[in-house]
Scaffold this motif. Structure first.
Motif, PDB file in Angstrom:
ATOM      1  N   CYS A 156       0.819  -1.213   0.000  1.00 38.95           N
ATOM      2  CA  CYS A 156       0.000   0.000   0.000  1.00 38.95           C
ATOM      3  C   CYS A 156       0.859   1.273   0.000  1.00 38.95           C
ATOM      4  CB  CYS A 156      -0.910  -0.001   1.224  1.00 38.95           C
ATOM      5  SG  CYS A 156      -1.904   1.498   1.375  1.00 38.95           S
ATOM      6  N   PRO A 157       0.725   2.126  -1.024  1.00 36.84           N
ATOM      7  CA  PRO A 157       1.505   3.368  -1.053  1.00 36.84           C
ATOM      8  C   PRO A 157       1.113   4.323   0.075  1.00 36.84           C
ATOM      9  CG  PRO A 157       0.027   3.262  -2.943  1.00 36.84           C
ATOM     10  CD  PRO A 157      -0.101   1.955  -2.218  1.00 36.84           C
ATOM     11  N   GLY A 158      -0.150   4.292   0.500  1.00 37.14           N
ATOM     12  CA  GLY A 158      -0.580   5.132   1.616  1.00 37.14           C
ATOM     13  C   GLY A 158       0.117   4.752   2.910  1.00 37.14           C
ATOM     14  N   TRP A 159       0.233   3.443   3.169  1.00 34.77           N
ATOM     15  CA  TRP A 159       0.908   2.960   4.383  1.00 34.77           C
ATOM     16  C   TRP A 159       2.387   3.333   4.340  1.00 34.77           C
ATOM     17  CZ3 TRP A 159      -0.087   1.376   9.124  1.00 34.77           C
ATOM     18  CH2 TRP A 159       0.918   0.745   9.843  1.00 34.77           C
ATOM     19  N   LYS A 160       2.997   3.181   3.183  1.00 33.92           N
ATOM     20  CA  LYS A 160       4.420   3.529   3.047  1.00 33.92           C
ATOM     21  C   LYS A 160       4.637   5.019   3.297  1.00 33.92           C
ATOM     22  CE  LYS A 160       5.419  -0.348   0.154  1.00 33.92           C
ATOM     23  NZ  LYS A 160       6.182  -0.923  -0.899  1.00 33.92           N
ATOM     24  N   GLY A 161       3.739   5.853   2.788  1.00 38.73           N
ATOM     25  CA  GLY A 161       3.824   7.284   3.042  1.00 38.73           C
ATOM     26  C   GLY A 161       3.597   7.611   4.508  1.00 38.73           C
ATOM     27  N   TYR A 162       2.649   6.916   5.109  1.00 38.10           N
ATOM     28  CA  TYR A 162       2.367   7.107   6.536  1.00 38.10           C
ATOM     29  C   TYR A 162       3.604   6.771   7.368  1.00 38.10           C
ATOM     30  CZ  TYR A 162       0.550   5.948  11.187  1.00 38.10           C
ATOM     31  OH  TYR A 162       0.349   5.857  12.538  1.00 38.10           O
ATOM     32  N   MET A 163       4.225   5.648   7.074  1.00 37.58           N
ATOM     33  CA  MET A 163       5.412   5.243   7.830  1.00 37.58           C
ATOM     34  C   MET A 163       6.547   6.259   7.657  1.00 37.58           C
ATOM     35  SD  MET A 163       4.812   2.549   9.633  1.00 37.58           S
ATOM     36  CE  MET A 163       6.373   1.744   9.973  1.00 37.58           C
ATOM     37  N   LYS A 164       6.703   6.779   6.447  1.00 42.65           N
ATOM     38  CA  LYS A 164       7.755   7.782   6.204  1.00 42.65           C
ATOM     39  C   LYS A 164       7.466   9.086   6.941  1.00 42.65           C
ATOM     40  CE  LYS A 164       9.362   6.159   1.736  1.00 42.65           C
ATOM     41  NZ  LYS A 164       9.466   6.445   0.309  1.00 42.65           N
ATOM     42  N   SER A 165       6.196   9.364   7.206  1.00 42.10           N
ATOM     43  CA  SER A 165       5.835  10.613   7.873  1.00 42.10           C
ATOM     44  C   SER A 165       6.090  10.583   9.372  1.00 42.10           C
ATOM     45  CB  SER A 165       4.357  10.949   7.621  1.00 42.10           C
ATOM     46  OG  SER A 165       3.504  10.105   8.381  1.00 42.10           O
ATOM     47  N   LEU A 166       6.285   9.389   9.923  1.00 41.74           N
ATOM     48  CA  LEU A 166       6.506   9.250  11.362  1.00 41.74           C
ATOM     49  C   LEU A 166       7.962   9.524  11.705  1.00 41.74           C
ATOM     50  CD1 LEU A 166       4.565   5.911  11.951  1.00 41.74           C
ATOM     51  CD2 LEU A 166       3.729   8.232  12.365  1.00 41.74           C
ATOM     52  N   ASP A 167       8.190   9.950  12.946  1.00 42.55           N
ATOM     53  CA  ASP A 167       9.585  10.098  13.359  1.00 42.55           C
ATOM     54  C   ASP A 167      10.164   8.706  13.626  1.00 42.55           C
ATOM     55  OD1 ASP A 167       9.213   9.301  16.126  1.00 42.55           O
ATOM     56  OD2 ASP A 167       8.500  11.318  16.565  1.00 42.55           O
ATOM     57  N   GLU A 168      11.464   8.619  13.756  1.00 36.38           N
ATOM     58  CA  GLU A 168      12.159   7.340  13.863  1.00 36.38           C
ATOM     59  C   GLU A 168      11.662   6.487  15.034  1.00 36.38           C
ATOM     60  OE1 GLU A 168      14.286   4.410  12.416  1.00 36.38           O
ATOM     61  OE2 GLU A 168      14.221   6.352  11.456  1.00 36.38           O
ATOM     62  N   ALA A 169      11.388   7.104  16.175  1.00 31.52           N
ATOM     63  CA  ALA A 169      10.925   6.351  17.346  1.00 31.52           C
ATOM     64  C   ALA A 169       9.547   5.747  17.118  1.00 31.52           C
ATOM     65  CB  ALA A 169      10.910   7.260  18.576  1.00 31.52           C
ATOM     66  N   GLU A 170       8.629   6.517  16.543  1.00 31.14           N
ATOM     67  CA  GLU A 170       7.284   6.007  16.258  1.00 31.14           C
ATOM     68  C   GLU A 170       7.338   4.889  15.220  1.00 31.14           C
ATOM     69  OE1 GLU A 170       4.076   9.544  16.684  1.00 31.14           O
ATOM     70  OE2 GLU A 170       5.648   9.858  15.170  1.00 31.14           O
TER      71      GLU A 170
END
Length: 59
Positions: free
Chosen positions: A34-48
Motif C-alpha cells: 500500500c503506497p498510503g501505508w508507506k507514506g504514513y510510515m515515512k511521515s513518522l519520526d524514527e521512534a514512532e
C-alpha cells in the motif's frame, strides 16, 4: 498529498483486536504494498516508526 488515515484505519483496528480474522489478515497483507501505508510510515519520526515496526513485526 492528502493526509493518511492509517492511524485510524478500521482494518488496522480489526487486526489489533483479532489478527487472525479475515479483515485482520487482509490489512496485514495490504500494508506490504500500500503506497498510503508507506507514506504514513515515512511521515513518522524514527521512534514512532520503530515502535510500529516492532508491534506489527515488520522489517
Amino acid at each position: 498529498m492528502a493526509e493518511s488515515n492509517c492511524a485510524d484505519c478500521t482494518l488496522r483496528a480489526k487486526y489489533d483486536q483479532k489478527p487472525k480474522s479475515f479483515a485482520g489478515r487482509f490489512w496485514r497483507w495490504h500494508i506490504n504494498w500500500c503506497p498510503g501505508w508507506k507514506g504514513y510510515m515515512k511521515s513518522l519520526d524514527e521512534a514512532e516508526r520503530a515502535e510500529i515496526k516492532q508491534h506489527y513485526r515488520l522489517k
